[in-house]
Design a protein around this motif. Structure first.
Motif, PDB file in Angstrom:
ATOM      1  N   GLY A  54      44.906  35.227  41.778  1.00 32.56           N
ATOM      2  CA  GLY A  54      45.037  35.123  40.324  1.00 32.56           C
ATOM      3  C   GLY A  54      43.965  35.921  39.605  1.00 32.56           C
ATOM      4  N   ASP A  55      42.726  35.912  40.154  1.00 34.20           N
ATOM      5  CA  ASP A  55      41.640  36.670  39.537  1.00 34.20           C
ATOM      6  C   ASP A  55      41.913  38.168  39.569  1.00 34.20           C
ATOM      7  OD1 ASP A  55      40.142  34.460  38.824  1.00 34.20           O
ATOM      8  OD2 ASP A  55      39.000  34.428  40.690  1.00 34.20           O
ATOM      9  N   LEU A  56      42.461  38.659  40.681  1.00 33.27           N
ATOM     10  CA  LEU A  56      42.769  40.086  40.788  1.00 33.27           C
ATOM     11  C   LEU A  56      43.855  40.477  39.788  1.00 33.27           C
ATOM     12  CD1 LEU A  56      42.720  40.638  44.663  1.00 33.27           C
ATOM     13  CD2 LEU A  56      41.099  41.536  42.993  1.00 33.27           C
ATOM     14  N   TYR A  57      44.916  39.682  39.722  1.00 37.84           N
ATOM     15  CA  TYR A  57      46.019  40.013  38.816  1.00 37.84           C
ATOM     16  C   TYR A  57      45.590  39.866  37.355  1.00 37.84           C
ATOM     17  CZ  TYR A  57      50.761  40.353  36.983  1.00 37.84           C
ATOM     18  OH  TYR A  57      51.876  40.762  36.306  1.00 37.84           O
ATOM     19  N   GLY A  58      44.849  38.796  37.064  1.00 33.35           N
ATOM     20  CA  GLY A  58      44.369  38.598  35.696  1.00 33.35           C
ATOM     21  C   GLY A  58      43.426  39.699  35.263  1.00 33.35           C
ATOM     22  N   GLY A  59      42.490  40.090  36.147  1.00 26.52           N
ATOM     23  CA  GLY A  59      41.532  41.146  35.825  1.00 26.52           C
ATOM     24  C   GLY A  59      42.200  42.491  35.631  1.00 26.52           C
ATOM     25  N   ILE A  60      43.169  42.816  36.484  1.00 29.52           N
ATOM     26  CA  ILE A  60      43.882  44.090  36.364  1.00 29.52           C
ATOM     27  C   ILE A  60      44.677  44.137  35.062  1.00 29.52           C
ATOM     28  CG2 ILE A  60      45.778  45.458  37.349  1.00 29.52           C
ATOM     29  CD1 ILE A  60      44.758  44.562  40.136  1.00 29.52           C
ATOM     30  N   THR A  61      45.364  43.041  34.745  1.00 32.60           N
ATOM     31  CA  THR A  61      46.151  42.997  33.511  1.00 32.60           C
ATOM     32  C   THR A  61      45.252  43.119  32.288  1.00 32.60           C
ATOM     33  OG1 THR A  61      47.703  41.523  34.635  1.00 32.60           O
ATOM     34  CG2 THR A  61      47.913  41.718  32.260  1.00 32.60           C
ATOM     35  N   ALA A  62      44.124  42.409  32.289  1.00 28.52           N
ATOM     36  CA  ALA A  62      43.182  42.501  31.173  1.00 28.52           C
ATOM     37  C   ALA A  62      42.629  43.921  31.046  1.00 28.52           C
ATOM     38  CB  ALA A  62      42.049  41.501  31.359  1.00 28.52           C
TER      39      ALA A  62
ATOM     40  N   GLY B 189      43.807  34.559  35.843  1.00 26.44           N
ATOM     41  CA  GLY B 189      42.357  34.570  35.977  1.00 26.44           C
ATOM     42  C   GLY B 189      41.763  33.173  35.899  1.00 26.44           C
ATOM     43  N   LYS B 190      40.895  32.862  36.847  1.00 29.92           N
ATOM     44  CA  LYS B 190      40.281  31.526  36.915  1.00 29.92           C
ATOM     45  C   LYS B 190      38.755  31.561  36.936  1.00 29.92           C
ATOM     46  CE  LYS B 190      44.103  28.984  37.521  1.00 29.92           C
ATOM     47  NZ  LYS B 190      44.524  27.922  36.588  1.00 29.92           N
ATOM     48  N   THR B 191      38.171  32.633  37.497  1.00 33.74           N
ATOM     49  CA  THR B 191      36.722  32.675  37.679  1.00 33.74           C
ATOM     50  C   THR B 191      36.148  33.980  37.144  1.00 33.74           C
ATOM     51  OG1 THR B 191      36.614  33.764  39.852  1.00 33.74           O
ATOM     52  CG2 THR B 191      37.129  31.412  39.827  1.00 33.74           C
ATOM     53  N   ARG B 192      34.820  34.109  37.227  1.00 36.60           N
ATOM     54  CA  ARG B 192      34.115  35.290  36.738  1.00 36.60           C
ATOM     55  C   ARG B 192      34.546  36.574  37.458  1.00 36.60           C
ATOM     56  NH1 ARG B 192      29.367  34.026  35.831  1.00 36.60           N
ATOM     57  NH2 ARG B 192      29.457  31.802  36.295  1.00 36.60           N
ATOM     58  N   ILE B 193      35.147  36.433  38.630  1.00 38.14           N
ATOM     59  CA  ILE B 193      35.606  37.610  39.373  1.00 38.14           C
ATOM     60  C   ILE B 193      36.636  38.392  38.566  1.00 38.14           C
ATOM     61  CG2 ILE B 193      36.849  38.365  41.462  1.00 38.14           C
ATOM     62  CD1 ILE B 193      35.605  35.983  42.909  1.00 38.14           C
ATOM     63  N   SER B 194      37.464  37.697  37.791  1.00 39.02           N
ATOM     64  CA  SER B 194      38.512  38.372  37.022  1.00 39.02           C
ATOM     65  C   SER B 194      37.917  39.322  35.984  1.00 39.02           C
ATOM     66  CB  SER B 194      39.422  37.341  36.347  1.00 39.02           C
ATOM     67  OG  SER B 194      38.671  36.496  35.481  1.00 39.02           O
ATOM     68  N   GLY B 195      36.856  38.899  35.294  1.00 40.42           N
ATOM     69  CA  GLY B 195      36.214  39.780  34.321  1.00 40.42           C
ATOM     70  C   GLY B 195      35.582  40.984  34.968  1.00 40.42           C
ATOM     71  N   MET B 196      35.041  40.808  36.165  1.00 45.49           N
ATOM     72  CA  MET B 196      34.440  41.924  36.886  1.00 45.49           C
ATOM     73  C   MET B 196      35.518  42.902  37.366  1.00 45.49           C
ATOM     74  SD  MET B 196      31.724  39.516  38.934  1.00 45.49           S
ATOM     75  CE  MET B 196      30.964  40.808  39.910  1.00 45.49           C
ATOM     76  N   VAL B 197      36.675  42.367  37.788  1.00 51.11           N
ATOM     77  CA  VAL B 197      37.790  43.216  38.212  1.00 51.11           C
ATOM     78  C   VAL B 197      38.278  44.065  37.036  1.00 51.11           C
ATOM     79  CG1 VAL B 197      40.204  43.189  38.964  1.00 51.11           C
ATOM     80  CG2 VAL B 197      38.523  41.736  40.115  1.00 51.11           C
ATOM     81  N   HIS B 198      38.330  43.489  35.858  1.00 54.81           N
ATOM     82  CA  HIS B 198      38.728  44.227  34.653  1.00 54.81           C
ATOM     83  C   HIS B 198      37.857  45.463  34.459  1.00 54.81           C
ATOM     84  CE1 HIS B 198      36.548  44.423  30.749  1.00 54.81           C
ATOM     85  NE2 HIS B 198      37.731  44.763  30.227  1.00 54.81           N
ATOM     86  N   SER B 199      36.551  45.321  34.666  1.00 51.05           N
ATOM     87  CA  SER B 199      35.638  46.453  34.505  1.00 51.05           C
ATOM     88  C   SER B 199      35.796  47.472  35.624  1.00 51.05           C
ATOM     89  CB  SER B 199      34.194  45.947  34.456  1.00 51.05           C
ATOM     90  OG  SER B 199      33.977  45.170  33.302  1.00 51.05           O
ATOM     91  N   ILE B 200      36.014  46.989  36.842  1.00 48.97           N
ATOM     92  CA  ILE B 200      36.185  47.914  37.973  1.00 48.97           C
ATOM     93  C   ILE B 200      37.439  48.768  37.786  1.00 48.97           C
ATOM     94  CG2 ILE B 200      36.650  48.008  40.460  1.00 48.97           C
ATOM     95  CD1 ILE B 200      34.881  45.478  40.710  1.00 48.97           C
ATOM     96  N   LEU B 201      38.504  48.171  37.250  1.00 50.01           N
ATOM     97  CA  LEU B 201      39.722  48.935  36.973  1.00 50.01           C
ATOM     98  C   LEU B 201      39.441  50.035  35.954  1.00 50.01           C
ATOM     99  CD1 LEU B 201      42.847  49.279  37.211  1.00 50.01           C
ATOM    100  CD2 LEU B 201      43.010  47.824  35.197  1.00 50.01           C
TER     101      LEU B 201
END
Length: 561
Positions: free
Chosen positions: A12-20, A311-323
């Motif tokens: 969920g964090d990966l998908y949420g971060g990528i979408t964001a 997205g559930k955890t801080r990992i999602s916000g970090m994934v958003h930046s990595i994308l």
């Protein structure tokens, strides 16, 4: 760090971060363009603030990046510094980004000093007013760009002055692209928007159409490559401007982020850590400033997209930046073809979304003062500056609150009968009739009520022979309240009216005595109960009776309090 990251929701964090990240891409480019630092500064701002605020912040699902309020302040600072120095943006970048770094440091200090809980106390009409004002500013700044023109100077007034000329001599290709962009972002189907955001669709479609037209594009303004380190430089002549902008950025970013944190809490049924969130935001903005990236704050729309897509955890916000980092590395050269009118259309939609339309539609049904306050803050935000608007709004809201509390306290003093009298007290009180007046104070007695307290008592003791002041509801008094008590007791002394005070706590006694405000109060007042005060008052009234006084002729217009 094992317990710091929760990998149980990684999918969920990966998908949420990528979408964001997909949602953030066009907004970051548009905000960078509007800031004056260039589109790439917007992308790097989203990367740095998004990654480090997620890593160190206190809201698990928060997505941080450039926002309308932060960009408006940053653009105003950049324009003013460039004007004062008589130099273009790159030559004064060290001064401008010093404010961003300083703002980040201020946010860290706010978090360390645990100011997070207090920042959220800004009243809603003030927040609504300055957010709506920011939305209006964004729309005004982009209006002439929608017609293919560029304002001659920075600021809201210059942008407004440029609109008539832009309308009179439009670039029809740019205008067509702008209208197409507005149509897409406003009318994009919600069902499709779950997979392809309207802003991203407008960016892609507008850029493809723009390749067929002669319209202003980003071009060489988009510099590819990792940003260079910016050496902060606070010029003495611009020091006040830089510090003022840093304070505004810090407070605005803190309010924006913590409000988004509250939205995230409601959506996830969790509770964020306000002070930790401020520290994370401060670290992100400080690092962004060091690398010439524009500042950011918690972004409500991007945060909600992250939550709704898993997205559930801080990992999602970090994934958003990595994308976004991957996009900068791989696709930045292609972004040079993006027309300015497309970015202007996207930003106008952002400005419209920031305007508090829901409150404006219903404001006339709520308290009139709240509407006036919101409108005042809006006007000051647009035509003066944000810190003046927020400061003035909070000050006026605080005065209104004090007035409301004072009125309630004064109304309680004017009650027609004392509350909760026991049987003996009631019998004695009725025996005294209209010759005895009792005032019950509830507290803490505010300085707003104290200003009218002695006057209100003076109005209600005409024709009374004895007055009782019941302090049972007061735990403390300030100087204003103490002086009001002194004035009441002095009036009683001058008019030879019996005065008794009861239920005085030791704290109140010490405060009154310390200020010498008890010099006209009866001896031993600090230990007197209400029953004892009523007994003494009735005894004093009856001891002074004359044949004329004992007649049944009483002033029926004066009821016992």
């Amino acid at each position: 760090m094992k317990n710091y990251f929760d990998f149980s929701h990684i999918k969920g964090d990966l998908y949420g971060g990528i979408t964001a990240g997909v949602v953030a891409l066009p907004l970051a480019l548009a905000f960078g363009e509007a800031s004056g630092a260039g589109p790439i500064a917007g992308l790097w701002g989203a990367i740095f603030t998004g990654f480090f605020a997620a890593l160190f912040g206190g809201t698990q699902t928060q997505v941080t990046g450039p926002t309308g309020p932060m960009v408006v302040v940053f653009a105003g600072l950049a324009g003013e510094v460039s004007r004062q120095a008589g130099a273009p943006f790159p030559e004064v970048a060290g001064i401008i980004f010093a404010a961003v770094i300083l703002a980040g440091i201020f946010q860290i200090l706010l978090g360390v000093m645990r100011f997070g809980e207090y920042i959220r106390l800004v009243p809603y009409p003030v927040i609504s007013g300055f957010m709506t004002g920011i939305g209006v500013i964004i729309i005004l700044l982009q209006a002439s760009r929608l017609f293919g023109s560029e304002p001659d100077g920075g600021g809201t007034i210059a942008a407004m002055e440029a609109i008539p000329a832009a309308i009179a001599g439009p670039n029809f290709g740019a205008l067509g692209l702008g209208v197409l962009t507005l149509a897409i972002v406003f009318l994009w189907p919600k069902a499709v928007g779950k997979f392809i955001p309207g802003a991203l669709a407008a960016l892609i479609i507008g850029t493809l159409v723009g390749m067929l037209l002669e319209v202003p594009i980003i071009g060489e303004d988009l510099v590819v490559g990792f940003p260079s380190l910016v050496i902060p430089n606070i010029d003495r002549s611009a020091a006040f401007l830089v510090v003022e902008a840093a304070i505004i950025l810090a407070l605005l970013g803190a309010i924006d982020s913590l409000l988004t944190s509250l939205v995230a809490d409601n959506a996830t049924r969790t509770r964020h850590e306000s002070n930790r969130e401020l520290i994370g935001q401060g670290i992100g903005n400080s690092i962004a400033g060091l690398f010439g990236a524009i500042p950011g704050a918690g972004a409500t729309m991007r945060t909600m997209v992250n939550i709704r897509t898993g997205g559930k955890t801080r990992i999602s916000g970090m994934v958003h930046s990595i994308l976004l980092l991957a996009v900068v590395v791989a696709l930045a050269p292609l972004a040079r073809a993006i027309p300015h009118a497309v970015l202007a259309g996207i930003l106008i939609k952002v400005g419209w979304d920031i305007i508090d339309v829901a409150y404006i539609k219903r404001a006339h049904k709520g308290p009139r003062w709240d509407l006036v306050l919101m409108a005042l803050v809006l006007v000051v935000t647009v035509f003066v500056d944000l810190i003046t608007a927020v400061g003035l709004g909070v000050f006026l809201a605080a005065l209104a609150f004090v007035r409301s509390v004072a009125q309630q306290q004064l109304d309680a003093i004017n009650r027609n009968a004392p509350a909760a009298l026991n049987e003996e007290e009631q019998t004695l009180f009725e025996r005294a009739g209209s010759r005895l007046q009792m005032f019950e104070f509830s507290g803490p007695l505010s300085f707003g009520a104290a200003a009218d307290l002695s006057h209100r008592v003076r109005e209600n003791v005409h024709g009374r022979e004895a007055v009782i002041l019941d302090f049972g509801g007061i735990d403390s008094v300030d100087v204003s309240a103490a002086r009001a008590v002194e004035a009441i007791s002095e009036d009683a002394h001058d008019e030879e009216r019996l005065l008794f005070v009861c239920n005085v706590t030791e704290t109140v006694h010490q405060q009154l005595a310390g200020l010498n405000a008890d010099r006209f109060l009866p001896e031993g007042y600090q230990s007197m109960s209400r029953l004892e005060a009523i007994r003494k008052a009735v005894a004093g009234i009856e001891a002074s009776e004359t044949p004329a006084d004992t007649s049944d002729e009483t002033d029926t217009s004066l009821k016992p309090a």
